[in-house]
Write a protein that holds these residues in place. Structure first.
Motif, PDB file in Angstrom:
ATOM      1  N   TYR A 128      17.528   3.370   1.661  1.00  0.00           N
ATOM      2  CA  TYR A 128      17.742   2.236   0.747  1.00  0.00           C
ATOM      3  C   TYR A 128      19.088   2.351   0.040  1.00  0.00           C
ATOM      4  O   TYR A 128      19.433   3.395  -0.497  1.00  0.00           O
ATOM      5  N   LYS A 129      19.834   1.270   0.065  1.00  0.00           N
ATOM      6  CA  LYS A 129      21.105   1.209  -0.632  1.00  0.00           C
ATOM      7  C   LYS A 129      21.382  -0.207  -1.083  1.00  0.00           C
ATOM      8  O   LYS A 129      21.622  -1.101  -0.279  1.00  0.00           O
ATOM      9  N   LYS A 130      21.344  -0.433  -2.370  1.00  0.00           N
ATOM     10  CA  LYS A 130      21.570  -1.741  -2.954  1.00  0.00           C
ATOM     11  C   LYS A 130      23.051  -2.100  -2.900  1.00  0.00           C
ATOM     12  O   LYS A 130      23.912  -1.282  -3.210  1.00  0.00           O
ATOM     13  N   ILE A 131      23.339  -3.331  -2.504  1.00  0.00           N
ATOM     14  CA  ILE A 131      24.724  -3.814  -2.477  1.00  0.00           C
ATOM     15  C   ILE A 131      25.134  -4.235  -3.886  1.00  0.00           C
ATOM     16  O   ILE A 131      24.469  -5.054  -4.524  1.00  0.00           O
ATOM     17  N   MET A 180       6.487   5.232  -2.318  1.00  0.00           N
ATOM     18  CA  MET A 180       7.733   4.978  -1.609  1.00  0.00           C
ATOM     19  C   MET A 180       8.515   3.867  -2.308  1.00  0.00           C
ATOM     20  O   MET A 180       7.951   3.031  -3.023  1.00  0.00           O
ATOM     21  N   ASP A 181       9.856   3.855  -2.106  1.00  0.00           N
ATOM     22  CA  ASP A 181      10.628   2.727  -2.616  1.00  0.00           C
ATOM     23  C   ASP A 181      10.314   1.511  -1.750  1.00  0.00           C
ATOM     24  O   ASP A 181       9.879   1.653  -0.594  1.00  0.00           O
ATOM     25  N   PRO A 182      10.482   0.274  -2.287  1.00  0.00           N
ATOM     26  CA  PRO A 182      10.093  -0.936  -1.531  1.00  0.00           C
ATOM     27  C   PRO A 182      10.711  -1.017  -0.150  1.00  0.00           C
ATOM     28  O   PRO A 182      10.036  -1.377   0.815  1.00  0.00           O
ATOM     29  N   TYR A 183      11.992  -0.654  -0.022  1.00  0.00           N
ATOM     30  CA  TYR A 183      12.652  -0.733   1.280  1.00  0.00           C
ATOM     31  C   TYR A 183      12.042   0.279   2.259  1.00  0.00           C
ATOM     32  O   TYR A 183      11.759  -0.057   3.408  1.00  0.00           O
ATOM     33  N   GLY A 184      11.815   1.489   1.806  1.00  0.00           N
ATOM     34  CA  GLY A 184      11.222   2.505   2.663  1.00  0.00           C
ATOM     35  C   GLY A 184       9.826   2.118   3.110  1.00  0.00           C
ATOM     36  O   GLY A 184       9.460   2.292   4.281  1.00  0.00           O
ATOM     37  N   GLY A 185       9.020   1.585   2.179  1.00  0.00           N
ATOM     38  CA  GLY A 185       7.674   1.138   2.523  1.00  0.00           C
ATOM     39  C   GLY A 185       7.693  -0.013   3.504  1.00  0.00           C
ATOM     40  O   GLY A 185       6.865  -0.079   4.423  1.00  0.00           O
ATOM     41  N   ARG A 186       8.655  -0.894   3.322  1.00  0.00           N
ATOM     42  CA  ARG A 186       8.753  -2.042   4.220  1.00  0.00           C
ATOM     43  C   ARG A 186       9.156  -1.613   5.638  1.00  0.00           C
ATOM     44  O   ARG A 186       8.631  -2.107   6.635  1.00  0.00           O
ATOM     45  N   MET A 187      10.116  -0.683   5.715  1.00  0.00           N
ATOM     46  CA  MET A 187      10.570  -0.221   7.021  1.00  0.00           C
ATOM     47  C   MET A 187       9.464   0.532   7.765  1.00  0.00           C
ATOM     48  O   MET A 187       9.321   0.422   8.982  1.00  0.00           O
ATOM     49  N   LEU A 188       8.659   1.312   7.032  1.00  0.00           N
ATOM     50  CA  LEU A 188       7.547   2.010   7.662  1.00  0.00           C
ATOM     51  C   LEU A 188       6.521   1.005   8.176  1.00  0.00           C
ATOM     52  O   LEU A 188       6.001   1.146   9.291  1.00  0.00           O
ATOM     53  N   ALA A 189       6.239  -0.019   7.373  1.00  0.00           N
ATOM     54  CA  ALA A 189       5.311  -1.066   7.810  1.00  0.00           C
ATOM     55  C   ALA A 189       5.846  -1.788   9.043  1.00  0.00           C
ATOM     56  O   ALA A 189       5.097  -2.071   9.994  1.00  0.00           O
ATOM     57  N   LEU A 242       0.829  -1.204   0.000  1.00  0.00           N
ATOM     58  CA  LEU A 242       0.000   0.000   0.000  1.00  0.00           C
ATOM     59  C   LEU A 242       0.866   1.256   0.000  1.00  0.00           C
ATOM     60  O   LEU A 242       0.602   2.213  -0.731  1.00  0.00           O
ATOM     61  N   PHE A 243       1.927   1.247   0.812  1.00  0.00           N
ATOM     62  CA  PHE A 243       2.821   2.400   0.887  1.00  0.00           C
ATOM     63  C   PHE A 243       3.545   2.631  -0.429  1.00  0.00           C
ATOM     64  O   PHE A 243       3.750   3.779  -0.853  1.00  0.00           O
ATOM     65  N   VAL A 244       3.928   1.535  -1.081  1.00  0.00           N
ATOM     66  CA  VAL A 244       4.669   1.655  -2.342  1.00  0.00           C
ATOM     67  C   VAL A 244       3.754   2.141  -3.463  1.00  0.00           C
ATOM     68  O   VAL A 244       4.101   3.047  -4.233  1.00  0.00           O
ATOM     69  N   GLU A 245       2.538   1.556  -3.542  1.00  0.00           N
ATOM     70  CA  GLU A 245       1.645   1.866  -4.651  1.00  0.00           C
ATOM     71  C   GLU A 245       0.908   3.196  -4.452  1.00  0.00           C
ATOM     72  O   GLU A 245       0.715   3.946  -5.404  1.00  0.00           O
TER      73      GLU A 245
END
Length: 485
Positions: free
Chosen positions: A480-483, A342-351, A335-338
């Motif tokens: 968010y920072k991709k390795i 938000m980027d997936p990581y940001g949405g996940r961390m908020l959730a 829901l946060f992403v769509e």
């Protein structure tokens, strides 16, 4: 039925029969795991003079050993192949489950006792009672380790079957179906296991539940072959299963060029790795505490044995809430992403931050429990649902930040960290509860005395663990920072 008798113009649906078989295996997996927690307090402990510390030692080392062998389970399944690997896994864990039933007999043989009555007649606190508890604890611990070796192969095997039998678009659904067996097993356990133990003895509970795995083996041998070799899969279904092959081959080729496997020691230099380790270490033990100690809690504090109607109902309510509420854990970050972009990581961390507040309800379990045991049952259920939602999103953060080739490595490291945390909280709880019980009214915490005070301390730890974990995770990886290897 054979290949020549299947109509190739109508697609068969054999993959869903196998999915049902995976569901049953996962249900049995959780049933086998729950037998001890539902029988030790009211049936086994009086017989072998166990203390809470003894039980805490068994559950703690089981958690640690399960985490350790999980590091290698996936590799073992890959090498053995799906059919042999899953077969071996469920035979090992079913045998381990059944072997628990022999621990009493072997303890009596070692001590030279000829009956269960003789066990009960031993004076509590005597040298013989200490010897009986020590021997039986190590025998049960050995059986738990056998159980852990086999059970660690369930999820890698089941996931491998879904990858073999389902196209990408159906894998999430098939995985959700078989994974729901964990919740069904947790719900079925309190409704069956204590009453089997009460009717025919605790040994029967281990044997009957453990034997279900051997029944499953018959269907596995009869039903499973790779899709290309299965006599139950026709050409239409085979084409449906392999609809992604060409695209997956292209992706694999691209991944081979774009992604390199990161060595374990190199992984430990990244903040992202330690973020996941922190998330697992601080929170996995909370779930295992609820899983292993909830039946004892209702027996100790409210005097509802697991074999009583009230005790079984309370445990059922707890896991029913976990099952229903945790289903929505995956929808919030989406829901946060769509909706919020938000980027997936940001949405996940908020959730995850939202889910981290749900376990705070555990602070009310003891205070509201004074008005009825139903309140802590509901509250622990809410806290447990928060954990399941948190855990699902925590695992997903690995894929957000690490290349596919390194996801398994990071998962293994985190699982080990979670096992260490689980060992600490389970063993520590047992020691604390024994101390609190002996101290009685001289031991108090937030208005509670004796063992209830001990439970209140652990509930406080469980309540704040997620916010501590989230704060550490956010500090380590604020954005968010991709390795990129």
């Amino acid at each position: 039925m054979n290949g020549s008798t299947i109509k190739n113009d109508v697609k068969t649906n054999w993959r869903w029969y196998l999915c049902a078989l995976l569901f049953v295996a996962t249900t049995v997996n959780y049933l086998d795991r729950q037998v001890l927690s539902l029988t030790w307090k009211d049936f086994i402990a009086p017989e072998f003079h166990w203390t809470d510390s003894d039980y805490g030692m068994i559950t703690g080392w089981f958690s640690l050993f399960y985490a350790a062998v999980s590091l290698f389970a996936g590799t073992a399944i890959d090498r053995l192949g799906t059919k042999k690997g899953y077969l071996l896994a469920i035979i090992i864990w079913s045998a381990g489950a059944c072997l628990h039933a022999g621990c009493g007999w072997l303890t009596m043989e070692i001590e030279g006792l000829d009956s269960v009555e003789a066990l009960h007649a031993v004076k509590q606190g005597s040298a013989l009672a200490l010897s009986i508890s020590t021997i039986s604890v190590y025998l049960f611990l050995g059986c738990r380790m056998i159980l852990a070796i086999g059970e660690s192969g369930n999820f890698p095997s089941a996931i491998k079957v879904t990858a073999e039998y389902f196209p990408k678009k159906d894998r999430a659904l098939s995985t959700a179906i078989f994974n729901s067996g964990a919740s069904v097993g947790a719900l079925a356990a309190p409704a069956t296991i204590p009453f089997i133990a009460k009717a025919w003895g605790w040994e029967s509970a281990f044997i009957i539940i453990g034997a279900l795995g051997f029944v499953w083996v018959f269907f596995w041998l009869e039903w499973y072959e790779k899709p290309e070799k299965s006599k139950h899969v026709n050409a239409a279904e085979l084409a449906y299963i392999h609809q992604d092959d060409e695209k997956e081959a292209e992706e694999a080729k691209a991944d081979e060029k774009a992604e390199k496997t990161i060595p374990l020691l190199k992984c430990l230099t990244y903040r992202q790795t330690w973020e996941f380790i922190a998330g697992k270490f601080f929170t996995d033990g909370v779930w295992w505490f609820y899983l292993f100690w909830a039946p004892a809690y209702f027996s100790d504090v409210y005097h509802y044995p697991s074999a009583s109607k009230e005790g079984a109902t309370l445990i059922f309510i707890l896991y029913f809430i976990v099952t229903v509420v945790s289903i929505f854990g995956g929808y919030l970050p989406k829901l946060f992403v769509e909706k919020r972009g938000m980027d997936p990581y940001g949405g996940r961390m908020l959730a995850m931050l939202i889910f981290a507040f749900m376990p705070l309800t555990a602070l009310l379990a003891q205070p509201l429990g004074q008005y009825g045991a139903i309140f802590p049952a509901v509250i622990i259920g809410i806290a447990g649902a928060g954990h399941q939602a948190w855990s699902a999103n925590l695992y997903s953060t690995i894929g957000d930040m690490f290349p596919k080739s390194t996801v398994a490595t990071i998962t293994g490291v985190g699982t080990m960290a979670g096992g260490i945390g689980s060992y600490m909280i389970n063993q520590g709880s047992g020691i604390l509860f024994d101390y609190a019980e002996k101290a009685g009214s001289s031991f108090s915490f937030l208005g509670f005395e004796g063992k209830p005070a001990g439970y209140m301390i652990v509930f406080c730890i469980c309540a704040v663990a997620y916010l501590i974990a989230w704060s550490i995770m956010k500090t380590l990886v604020p954005k968010y920072k991709k390795i990129v290897p």
